[in-house]
Write a protein that holds these residues in place. Sequence first.
Motif, short mmCIF file in Angstrom:
data_model
loop_
_atom_site.label_atom_id
_atom_site.label_comp_id
_atom_site.label_asym_id
_atom_site.label_seq_id
_atom_site.Cartn_x
_atom_site.Cartn_y
_atom_site.Cartn_z
N ILE A 78 0.83 -1.21 0.00
CA ILE A 78 0.00 0.00 0.00
C ILE A 78 0.86 1.25 0.00
O ILE A 78 0.55 2.25 -0.67
N ALA A 79 2.00 1.20 0.73
CA ALA A 79 2.91 2.34 0.73
C ALA A 79 3.47 2.59 -0.67
O ALA A 79 3.81 3.73 -1.03
N ARG A 80 3.58 1.53 -1.49
CA ARG A 80 4.06 1.68 -2.87
C ARG A 80 2.94 2.14 -3.81
O ARG A 80 3.20 2.36 -4.99
N GLY A 81 1.72 2.25 -3.29
CA GLY A 81 0.62 2.72 -4.12
C GLY A 81 -0.35 1.64 -4.55
O GLY A 81 -1.31 1.93 -5.28
N GLU A 82 -0.14 0.38 -4.11
CA GLU A 82 -1.05 -0.71 -4.47
C GLU A 82 -2.23 -0.72 -3.50
O GLU A 82 -2.32 -1.56 -2.60
N LEU A 83 -3.12 0.23 -3.67
CA LEU A 83 -4.22 0.41 -2.71
C LEU A 83 -5.26 -0.68 -2.78
O LEU A 83 -6.12 -0.77 -1.90
N GLU A 84 -5.23 -1.51 -3.80
CA GLU A 84 -6.19 -2.61 -3.89
C GLU A 84 -5.76 -3.82 -3.09
O GLU A 84 -6.50 -4.81 -2.99
N ARG A 85 -4.58 -3.76 -2.47
CA ARG A 85 -4.06 -4.91 -1.72
C ARG A 85 -4.88 -5.14 -0.46
O ARG A 85 -5.22 -4.20 0.26
N ARG A 86 -5.20 -6.42 -0.16
CA ARG A 86 -5.95 -6.79 1.03
C ARG A 86 -5.27 -7.99 1.69
O ARG A 86 -4.42 -8.65 1.08
N ASN A 146 -7.98 -4.01 6.42
CA ASN A 146 -8.71 -4.01 5.15
C ASN A 146 -9.65 -2.82 5.05
O ASN A 146 -9.80 -2.22 3.98
N GLU A 147 -10.29 -2.47 6.17
CA GLU A 147 -11.17 -1.29 6.16
C GLU A 147 -10.37 -0.03 5.88
O GLU A 147 -10.81 0.86 5.14
N MET A 148 -9.18 0.06 6.50
CA MET A 148 -8.33 1.22 6.25
C MET A 148 -7.91 1.28 4.78
O MET A 148 -7.93 2.34 4.16
N ALA A 149 -7.53 0.11 4.22
CA ALA A 149 -7.12 0.08 2.81
C ALA A 149 -8.27 0.48 1.90
O ALA A 149 -8.08 1.20 0.91
N GLU A 150 -9.48 0.01 2.21
CA GLU A 150 -10.64 0.37 1.38
C GLU A 150 -10.91 1.87 1.47
O GLU A 150 -11.23 2.52 0.45
N ALA A 151 -10.77 2.43 2.69
CA ALA A 151 -10.99 3.87 2.84
C ALA A 151 -9.93 4.66 2.06
O ALA A 151 -10.25 5.67 1.40
N LEU A 152 -8.68 4.21 2.12
CA LEU A 152 -7.63 4.88 1.36
C LEU A 152 -7.89 4.81 -0.14
O LEU A 152 -7.72 5.80 -0.87
N GLN A 153 -8.30 3.61 -0.60
CA GLN A 153 -8.57 3.46 -2.03
C GLN A 153 -9.75 4.33 -2.46
O GLN A 153 -9.71 4.98 -3.52
N ARG A 154 -10.80 4.36 -1.61
CA ARG A 154 -11.97 5.17 -1.95
C ARG A 154 -11.62 6.66 -1.95
O ARG A 154 -12.02 7.41 -2.86
#
Length: 403
Positions: free
Chosen positions: A195-203, A220-228
């Motif tokens: 995710i730090a590299r920009g792969e925001l779809e990673r779960r 996963n919730e944090m990653a979804e919020a970042l992606q959204r």
Amino acid sequence: MNNIWVRLTLAFTSVALVAVGSVGLLVNRAVRGQFNLYVSRGGRVRAAMVAPLFANYYIRNGSWRGVERLMARWKGLGMKCMGGGRMIEWTGERLILVDEGGKLMADSEGEATGRILPPDVVAEGAPILVGGRRVGTLLVVSGRGGLEGKFLDRVNRSLIWAGLTAGGLAILLGSLLSWWIASPLRQLRRAAVAIARGELERRVKVGGDGEVGELGRAFNEMAEALQRNEELRRNMLADVAHELRTPLSVIRGDLEAILDGVYRADLQHISSIYEETLLLQRLVEDLRELSLAEAGQLPLEMEELDIGELVQGVVETVRATAQARGVSLEVEVEQPIPVLGDPHRLRQVLLNLLNNSLQYTPSGGEVKLRTWQKDGRAMVEVRDTGLGIPPEHLPHIFERFYR
């Protein structure tokens, strides 16, 4: 040593080794104590079986003088000796004779005689009675080379091997358990790096309902919020670019037309350019206010005002737009409702709500704005007959950049 798997393995191994060592020491102490008690009782019984031989010696000689020769013959008899009319299997125990005062008279190991043994040691032996009188005490002491000593050696070796085996198993199981515990954490670390590299779809895969499972779900919730938020940010930038492009294109076109002589540099064309610059200024100001609001630094000029009067003013501002769209605009104010607020920001909020309602309400529809007071609070409601907001979008309507 910074690897959590290594630290957990060392922790589990340390706990297991301490536990195994403690149990081994306790077992060794308990076995040794009980076995020594058993040997002591057995020695007393064996001494009682041999005591009649020494009692006969005392009867024949009237004293213990020369008893060392009997002790030497006894030691040389070998594994089986006569005692009390029975055969006694001798296994290398040490035989000690003391007189009635506790003075050492003879020792099968040849230790110097004459010293006084402590009463508690003498009490462990079998009394030698002659005519009902105690003339001495016979003690049988197990030596380390005897069966008793060999038994204890075997017990100690068994405990050592059991401890080593348990320690090895503890290291193996601790290592496997640590690997299993650290596995989801390694997965989280890899996902965080991605995710730090920009792969925001990673779960991450979530398993179980424990703390690690909750951590995975929160991640996963944090990653979804970042992606959204990233998608909303890109959409917002696209919208801003589009909004800025229109007035800039108009300004550029008018200026190029003036430079090319197509338009005259008169008041009409200059006013048109000026209007577009005002639009640009409003867009830039909106972006600045948005950044201040997100940083919690948006200034508010609080004052007492009548929310009903403010609502009436906002309705009159958009009434012409409503008539042009063929939308009925109604307002219902029950009574003057004094509130403390920033009139500029409240007006901005109400204008946004009314403009959205007018934009998505078809011709012939209705937009109604109502105010009332409930439990000491001022209530404002905007209702329209438009398409409405789909249910799946309702949880996100207050998120930034969401449309």
